[in-house]
Design a protein around this motif. Sequence first.
Motif, PDB file in Angstrom:
ATOM      1  N   SER A 190     -28.235  28.819 -17.548  1.00 45.32           N
ATOM      2  CA  SER A 190     -29.252  29.724 -17.017  1.00 45.32           C
ATOM      3  C   SER A 190     -29.876  30.576 -18.126  1.00 45.32           C
ATOM      4  CB  SER A 190     -28.645  30.628 -15.948  1.00 45.32           C
ATOM      5  OG  SER A 190     -27.640  31.440 -16.498  1.00 45.32           O
ATOM      6  N   GLU A 191     -29.150  30.834 -19.213  1.00 40.30           N
ATOM      7  CA  GLU A 191     -29.718  31.592 -20.323  1.00 40.30           C
ATOM      8  C   GLU A 191     -30.823  30.791 -20.998  1.00 40.30           C
ATOM      9  OE1 GLU A 191     -29.032  34.759 -20.958  1.00 40.30           O
ATOM     10  OE2 GLU A 191     -27.647  34.709 -19.278  1.00 40.30           O
ATOM     11  N   PHE A 192     -30.585  29.505 -21.216  1.00 38.71           N
ATOM     12  CA  PHE A 192     -31.618  28.647 -21.780  1.00 38.71           C
ATOM     13  C   PHE A 192     -32.781  28.510 -20.798  1.00 38.71           C
ATOM     14  CE2 PHE A 192     -33.518  24.417 -22.304  1.00 38.71           C
ATOM     15  CZ  PHE A 192     -34.025  24.565 -23.578  1.00 38.71           C
ATOM     16  N   ALA A 193     -32.466  28.443 -19.500  1.00 40.25           N
ATOM     17  CA  ALA A 193     -33.512  28.295 -18.487  1.00 40.25           C
ATOM     18  C   ALA A 193     -34.426  29.521 -18.464  1.00 40.25           C
ATOM     19  CB  ALA A 193     -32.898  28.066 -17.113  1.00 40.25           C
ATOM     20  N   LYS A 194     -33.893  30.711 -18.702  1.00 40.20           N
ATOM     21  CA  LYS A 194     -34.728  31.921 -18.755  1.00 40.20           C
ATOM     22  C   LYS A 194     -35.735  31.830 -19.901  1.00 40.20           C
ATOM     23  CE  LYS A 194     -30.992  34.901 -17.275  1.00 40.20           C
ATOM     24  NZ  LYS A 194     -30.114  35.985 -17.719  1.00 40.20           N
ATOM     25  N   PHE A 195     -35.251  31.415 -21.053  1.00 40.61           N
ATOM     26  CA  PHE A 195     -36.131  31.280 -22.208  1.00 40.61           C
ATOM     27  C   PHE A 195     -37.173  30.191 -21.970  1.00 40.61           C
ATOM     28  CE2 PHE A 195     -36.972  29.299 -26.404  1.00 40.61           C
ATOM     29  CZ  PHE A 195     -37.691  30.332 -26.949  1.00 40.61           C
ATOM     30  N   ALA A 196     -36.731  29.054 -21.446  1.00 41.09           N
ATOM     31  CA  ALA A 196     -37.657  27.955 -21.167  1.00 41.09           C
ATOM     32  C   ALA A 196     -38.709  28.381 -20.147  1.00 41.09           C
ATOM     33  CB  ALA A 196     -36.888  26.734 -20.665  1.00 41.09           C
ATOM     34  N   MET A 197     -38.298  29.141 -19.162  1.00 39.82           N
ATOM     35  CA  MET A 197     -39.231  29.597 -18.127  1.00 39.82           C
ATOM     36  C   MET A 197     -40.270  30.557 -18.706  1.00 39.82           C
ATOM     37  SD  MET A 197     -39.668  29.013 -15.045  1.00 39.82           S
ATOM     38  CE  MET A 197     -40.777  29.627 -13.851  1.00 39.82           C
ATOM     39  N   SER A 198     -39.853  31.423 -19.601  1.00 39.79           N
ATOM     40  CA  SER A 198     -40.817  32.362 -20.192  1.00 39.79           C
ATOM     41  C   SER A 198     -41.815  31.625 -21.090  1.00 39.79           C
ATOM     42  CB  SER A 198     -40.105  33.473 -20.953  1.00 39.79           C
ATOM     43  OG  SER A 198     -39.394  32.946 -22.035  1.00 39.79           O
ATOM     44  N   VAL A 199     -41.344  30.621 -21.857  1.00 39.47           N
ATOM     45  CA  VAL A 199     -42.261  29.849 -22.698  1.00 39.47           C
ATOM     46  C   VAL A 199     -43.217  29.040 -21.830  1.00 39.47           C
ATOM     47  CG1 VAL A 199     -42.391  27.956 -24.375  1.00 39.47           C
ATOM     48  CG2 VAL A 199     -40.715  29.764 -24.671  1.00 39.47           C
ATOM     49  N   TRP A 200     -42.703  28.422 -20.773  1.00 44.29           N
ATOM     50  CA  TRP A 200     -43.550  27.633 -19.875  1.00 44.29           C
ATOM     51  C   TRP A 200     -44.575  28.515 -19.170  1.00 44.29           C
ATOM     52  CZ3 TRP A 200     -44.135  27.594 -14.502  1.00 44.29           C
ATOM     53  CH2 TRP A 200     -44.902  26.537 -14.011  1.00 44.29           C
ATOM     54  N   SER A 201     -44.161  29.694 -18.732  1.00 43.96           N
ATOM     55  CA  SER A 201     -45.088  30.618 -18.061  1.00 43.96           C
ATOM     56  C   SER A 201     -46.195  31.066 -19.009  1.00 43.96           C
ATOM     57  CB  SER A 201     -44.346  31.844 -17.539  1.00 43.96           C
ATOM     58  OG  SER A 201     -43.372  31.469 -16.616  1.00 43.96           O
ATOM     59  N   ALA A 202     -45.830  31.377 -20.245  1.00 41.41           N
ATOM     60  CA  ALA A 202     -46.841  31.767 -21.230  1.00 41.41           C
ATOM     61  C   ALA A 202     -47.808  30.622 -21.501  1.00 41.41           C
ATOM     62  CB  ALA A 202     -46.164  32.211 -22.521  1.00 41.41           C
ATOM     63  N   ASP A 203     -47.283  29.411 -21.578  1.00 40.10           N
ATOM     64  CA  ASP A 203     -48.142  28.249 -21.795  1.00 40.10           C
ATOM     65  C   ASP A 203     -49.082  28.038 -20.613  1.00 40.10           C
ATOM     66  OD1 ASP A 203     -49.132  25.851 -22.986  1.00 40.10           O
ATOM     67  OD2 ASP A 203     -47.760  24.700 -21.736  1.00 40.10           O
ATOM     68  N   LEU A 204     -48.556  28.161 -19.415  1.00 39.42           N
ATOM     69  CA  LEU A 204     -49.376  27.987 -18.220  1.00 39.42           C
ATOM     70  C   LEU A 204     -50.506  29.014 -18.172  1.00 39.42           C
ATOM     71  CD1 LEU A 204     -49.577  26.575 -15.300  1.00 39.42           C
ATOM     72  CD2 LEU A 204     -48.538  28.700 -14.542  1.00 39.42           C
ATOM     73  N   LEU A 205     -50.185  30.268 -18.426  1.00 40.01           N
ATOM     74  CA  LEU A 205     -51.201  31.322 -18.380  1.00 40.01           C
ATOM     75  C   LEU A 205     -52.217  31.181 -19.508  1.00 40.01           C
ATOM     76  CD1 LEU A 205     -49.011  34.377 -17.370  1.00 40.01           C
ATOM     77  CD2 LEU A 205     -50.601  33.084 -15.939  1.00 40.01           C
ATOM     78  N   SER A 206     -51.781  30.708 -20.678  1.00 44.32           N
ATOM     79  CA  SER A 206     -52.740  30.544 -21.765  1.00 44.32           C
ATOM     80  C   SER A 206     -53.669  29.358 -21.516  1.00 44.32           C
ATOM     81  CB  SER A 206     -52.023  30.377 -23.106  1.00 44.32           C
ATOM     82  OG  SER A 206     -51.361  29.139 -23.172  1.00 44.32           O
ATOM     83  N   ARG A 207     -53.156  28.295 -20.880  1.00 46.19           N
ATOM     84  CA  ARG A 207     -54.017  27.155 -20.560  1.00 46.19           C
ATOM     85  C   ARG A 207     -55.019  27.499 -19.458  1.00 46.19           C
ATOM     86  NH1 ARG A 207     -51.084  23.279 -18.217  1.00 46.19           N
ATOM     87  NH2 ARG A 207     -49.070  24.245 -18.529  1.00 46.19           N
ATOM     88  N   ARG A 208     -54.644  28.398 -18.584  1.00 45.72           N
ATOM     89  CA  ARG A 208     -55.512  28.743 -17.447  1.00 45.72           C
ATOM     90  C   ARG A 208     -56.119  30.135 -17.592  1.00 45.72           C
ATOM     91  NH1 ARG A 208     -52.001  26.346 -12.402  1.00 45.72           N
ATOM     92  NH2 ARG A 208     -51.901  24.229 -13.204  1.00 45.72           N
ATOM     93  N   GLN A 209     -56.347  30.562 -18.799  1.00 41.00           N
ATOM     94  CA  GLN A 209     -56.818  31.930 -19.018  1.00 41.00           C
ATOM     95  C   GLN A 209     -58.217  32.184 -18.466  1.00 41.00           C
ATOM     96  OE1 GLN A 209     -56.692  32.781 -23.146  1.00 41.00           O
ATOM     97  NE2 GLN A 209     -58.233  31.275 -23.706  1.00 41.00           N
ATOM     98  N   ARG A 210     -59.018  31.158 -18.329  1.00 44.24           N
ATOM     99  CA  ARG A 210     -60.353  31.354 -17.758  1.00 44.24           C
ATOM    100  C   ARG A 210     -60.297  31.518 -16.243  1.00 44.24           C
ATOM    101  NH1 ARG A 210     -64.236  30.340 -21.617  1.00 44.24           N
ATOM    102  NH2 ARG A 210     -63.537  29.073 -23.366  1.00 44.24           N
ATOM    103  N   ARG A 211     -59.182  31.119 -15.639  1.00 49.11           N
ATOM    104  CA  ARG A 211     -59.066  31.204 -14.173  1.00 49.11           C
ATOM    105  C   ARG A 211     -57.966  32.189 -13.763  1.00 49.11           C
ATOM    106  NH1 ARG A 211     -58.115  24.984 -13.061  1.00 49.11           N
ATOM    107  NH2 ARG A 211     -56.558  25.471 -14.602  1.00 49.11           N
TER     108      ARG A 211
END
Length: 183
Positions: A148-169
């Motif tokens: 779960s510790e690795f999953a927290k880090f992976a989730m934060s990186v994935w969330s940042a990637d998702l928001l940066s890809r969809r920054q216009r929306r």
Amino acid sequence: MTAVARNRRELARARTRHPTARRVPDGRGPRAASLRSSALYRLLLVSALGLSLLGVVMVLSASSANAIDGGDPWAPFLRQLLWLGLGFVAMAITSRMHYRLWADRFSRLMIIVAIVMLVAVLIPGVGRNINGAQRWFGYGSYFTVQPSEFAKFAMSVWSADLLSRRQRRLDTPHDTIYPLVMS
């Protein structure tokens, strides 16, 4: 020759060189910006180091109760100190990596690995049962890892990637907030 005259001569030479030749640094550009922000970087580094050392001291203070029962009060402290050192080495390595490398290449892979690890810990014989909960991978008594510790880090990186890809929306919750909440 004074420093001012030397600088003028170097600038005059730089103007006469080929346009693709290396420029004399003039304090404007990405490298200069990173040098200007190094005070913020140092503040962050000193804050992380200070809080980490405070945590290690707290572990030492709490582990003194082991001495009453005849245990070694230094063992948890030394183990925490070892992990602190490894963490700072990992921090030094990853701080030198470009942030887009994490987001572009590793975010989806990290989420997949995190999900596989979270499921694998539930398989009997793979995950360790500690205090009635099967949440760890481990080898021996000193090496235990919670996926779960690795999953927290992976989730934060994935969330940042998702928001940066969809920054216009970002103003539409259907494209940004719902995927984050559902995950």
